[in-house]
Design a protein around this motif. Structure first.
Motif, PDB file in Angstrom:
ATOM      1  N   ASP A 271       0.831  -1.214   0.000  1.00 38.80           N
ATOM      2  CA  ASP A 271       0.000   0.000   0.000  1.00 38.80           C
ATOM      3  C   ASP A 271       0.859   1.256   0.000  1.00 38.80           C
ATOM      4  N   ARG A 272       1.910   1.243   0.806  1.00 37.11           N
ATOM      5  CA  ARG A 272       2.791   2.409   0.873  1.00 37.11           C
ATOM      6  C   ARG A 272       3.548   2.604  -0.436  1.00 37.11           C
TER       7      ARG A 272
ATOM      8  N   ASN B 171       3.124   5.933  -2.813  1.00 33.31           N
ATOM      9  CA  ASN B 171       4.275   6.796  -3.055  1.00 33.31           C
ATOM     10  C   ASN B 171       4.940   6.588  -4.406  1.00 33.31           C
ATOM     11  N   ASN B 172       4.457   5.640  -5.188  1.00 31.93           N
ATOM     12  CA  ASN B 172       5.070   5.329  -6.468  1.00 31.93           C
ATOM     13  C   ASN B 172       4.688   6.382  -7.501  1.00 31.93           C
TER      14      ASN B 172
ATOM     15  N   THR C 131       3.431  -1.137 -10.258  1.00 27.07           N
ATOM     16  CA  THR C 131       3.355  -1.376  -8.821  1.00 27.07           C
ATOM     17  C   THR C 131       4.062  -2.690  -8.497  1.00 27.07           C
ATOM     18  N   PHE C 132       4.370  -2.877  -7.268  1.00 24.92           N
ATOM     19  CA  PHE C 132       5.026  -4.088  -6.784  1.00 24.92           C
ATOM     20  C   PHE C 132       4.116  -4.647  -5.696  1.00 24.92           C
ATOM     21  N   ASP C 133       3.412  -5.726  -5.997  1.00 22.12           N
ATOM     22  CA  ASP C 133       2.487  -6.330  -5.052  1.00 22.12           C
ATOM     23  C   ASP C 133       3.265  -7.313  -4.184  1.00 22.12           C
ATOM     24  N   VAL C 134       3.604  -6.883  -2.983  1.00 21.13           N
ATOM     25  CA  VAL C 134       4.494  -7.629  -2.099  1.00 21.13           C
ATOM     26  C   VAL C 134       3.810  -8.896  -1.581  1.00 21.13           C
ATOM     27  N   SER C 135       4.520 -10.010  -1.653  1.00 20.45           N
ATOM     28  CA  SER C 135       3.997 -11.291  -1.197  1.00 20.45           C
ATOM     29  C   SER C 135       4.368 -11.553   0.262  1.00 20.45           C
TER      30      SER C 135
ATOM     31  N   PRO D 244      -0.840   2.973   5.530  1.00 19.72           N
ATOM     32  CA  PRO D 244      -1.237   2.126   6.659  1.00 19.72           C
ATOM     33  C   PRO D 244      -0.106   1.794   7.616  1.00 19.72           C
ATOM     34  N   VAL D 245      -0.491   1.557   8.862  1.00 17.70           N
ATOM     35  CA  VAL D 245       0.453   1.076   9.868  1.00 17.70           C
ATOM     36  C   VAL D 245      -0.012  -0.304  10.339  1.00 17.70           C
ATOM     37  N   ILE D 246       0.909  -1.057  10.884  1.00 15.76           N
ATOM     38  CA  ILE D 246       0.639  -2.422  11.319  1.00 15.76           C
ATOM     39  C   ILE D 246       0.564  -2.440  12.835  1.00 15.76           C
ATOM     40  N   VAL D 247      -0.437  -3.129  13.362  1.00 14.16           N
ATOM     41  CA  VAL D 247      -0.583  -3.261  14.813  1.00 14.16           C
ATOM     42  C   VAL D 247      -0.970  -4.693  15.157  1.00 14.16           C
TER      43      VAL D 247
END
Length: 181
Positions: free
Chosen positions: A18-19, A23-24, A29-33, A117-120
């Protein structure tokens, strides 16, 4: 996430995606696995038995994460840390420079607003499994599961006079409000 306690990796990988997307400046895009931190990190993460967000982010700094075209997420994979190098050798990778921990509400909001987004991690109670809509609140005397669960905070709102985080969960679009709460 299927029948795999991999929310730690899914939340990290999708937040990074998402980040990157946000910011791209290019069209690609690069869809991270989330696949490689789950099955290739032989030091701390325990594959489908759970893991740590911080370890997943450290793994991303050191080794990078591949994209989903090279490593689609498969919780039933027979990949293990010993054959990861060979399996993903020719994959493009994305690394992160660093990460930080924000603990107060305003800094978390600022981070989301500026970067995404942030991760929690959150405690999971029995009623969270069947959440469908509205403001989620833990009911009194509700059973709490022993392990925490990782989600992404994607925003915030004021609902019924109460401050609320808007989260995205890794349990698919059938959970909550199209995968969010």
């Amino acid at each position: 996430q299927g029948n795999c306690s991999s929310s730690y990796s899914i939340a990290a990988a999708t937040a990074i995606s998402d980040r990157l997307c946000r910011n791209n400046k290019e069209d690609s895009t690069f869809d991270v696995s989330p696949q490689t931190p789950v099955f290739c990190d032989k030091f701390i993460n325990s594959q489908c038995k759970g893991g740590y967000i911080s370890r997943t982010l450290d793994y991303t700094k050191l080794y990078g994460l591949v994209d989903t075209t090279c490593a689609p997420y498969d919780p039933a994979s027979d990949i293990n840390a010993d054959n990861c190098t060979t399996q993903y050798r020719d994959c493009n990778r994305i690394k992160i420079g660093d990460y930080c921990v924000a603990s107060d509400t305003e800094n978390i909001k600022l981070e989301i607003f500026n970067y995404g987004p942030v991760i929690v991690t959150i405690p999971v109670y029995r009623d969270f499994l069947i959440y469908k809509e509205g403001l989620y609140q833990v009911y009194p005397k509700n059973q709490k599961f022993s392990a925490d669960h990782a989600v992404k905070i994607i925003g915030w709102d004021l609902i019924d006079g109460k401050n609320a985080w808007i989260i995205e969960n890794s349990w698919g679009s059938d959970w909550g409000i199209n995968g969010t709460a």
